[in-house]
Design a protein around this motif. Sequence first.
Motif, short mmCIF file in Angstrom:
data_model
loop_
_atom_site.label_atom_id
_atom_site.label_comp_id
_atom_site.label_asym_id
_atom_site.label_seq_id
_atom_site.Cartn_x
_atom_site.Cartn_y
_atom_site.Cartn_z
N GLU A 254 0.83 -1.21 0.00
CA GLU A 254 0.00 0.00 0.00
C GLU A 254 0.87 1.26 0.00
O GLU A 254 0.63 2.19 -0.78
N GLU B 218 4.01 1.49 -0.98
CA GLU B 218 4.71 1.59 -2.27
C GLU B 218 3.80 2.19 -3.33
O GLU B 218 4.23 3.03 -4.12
N GLN B 219 2.52 1.77 -3.33
CA GLN B 219 1.57 2.33 -4.30
C GLN B 219 1.35 3.82 -4.04
O GLN B 219 1.32 4.61 -4.97
N ARG B 220 1.24 4.17 -2.74
CA ARG B 220 1.07 5.58 -2.41
C ARG B 220 2.29 6.39 -2.82
O ARG B 220 2.18 7.52 -3.30
N ALA B 221 3.48 5.79 -2.65
CA ALA B 221 4.71 6.47 -3.06
C ALA B 221 4.74 6.66 -4.57
O ALA B 221 5.11 7.73 -5.06
N LYS B 222 4.31 5.62 -5.32
CA LYS B 222 4.25 5.74 -6.78
C LYS B 222 3.26 6.83 -7.18
O LYS B 222 3.55 7.63 -8.07
N ASP B 223 2.10 6.82 -6.51
CA ASP B 223 1.10 7.86 -6.80
C ASP B 223 1.67 9.25 -6.50
O ASP B 223 1.47 10.19 -7.28
N GLU C 227 4.82 10.12 -6.43
CA GLU C 227 5.83 10.43 -7.44
C GLU C 227 5.18 10.90 -8.74
O GLU C 227 5.64 11.85 -9.38
N SER C 228 4.09 10.22 -9.11
CA SER C 228 3.36 10.61 -10.32
C SER C 228 2.80 12.02 -10.18
O SER C 228 2.93 12.84 -11.08
N ARG C 229 2.17 12.27 -9.01
CA ARG C 229 1.63 13.61 -8.78
C ARG C 229 2.74 14.66 -8.74
O ARG C 229 2.59 15.76 -9.26
#
Length: 197
Positions: free
Chosen positions: A121, A123-128, A130-132
């Motif tokens: 979770e 890691e996904q938030r970190a990817k999100d 990073e995307s933002r």
Amino acid sequence: RDEVDFLRTNLAEMKSISTRWETSACEEAMRADETERQRNAAISEAKSWEGKFTDLNEAIRLLVKNNKQGGASSDFLREAVEGLNVNGTNFSDISEAFQKIHGDYNLVSKREEVANERIVELEQRAKDAESRAAKAEAEVSRVWDDNHFMQNELKKTRREKKILVKEVRSLQEVRSLHEENASKQSAQYHCDASETH
């Protein structure tokens, strides 16, 4: 007669030696019997311990099997162990320790599973994030470019305004001069016209 006495003495000595040999043989036989009895007792005890060891190994195998199957039933384990001779061993302590370790292992496994889910979770938030952040960086770059363009346009507009202000002032001065000249001419025209009348 001396010979007879000698033979009698020899015979008595031989009987004494024979008696001692018989006594010694009897004692040796008794010691051999005792040794044989002790050996048989040791073999019997070793067989008993071998049986206990085999039963203890079987009990431990059943304990591990029961726990691998999820510890389905402690009644099953109790019934399975009942037929085994584990008296005089520390199987109950081993069983309790194993159960505690198994419980701790299950608890740690659940915590690990929750931690892994949390990691996924995060890691996904970190990817999100990073995307933002990349989108925000692109937007900031676009806004910076727009701002730079607007500042250049503003500078250009200010320069044009200064030029226009100078031109307006120049035109106002020219108009003032024209009005002044027109008024002077008009006054002179009126003066000339009144003189001619």
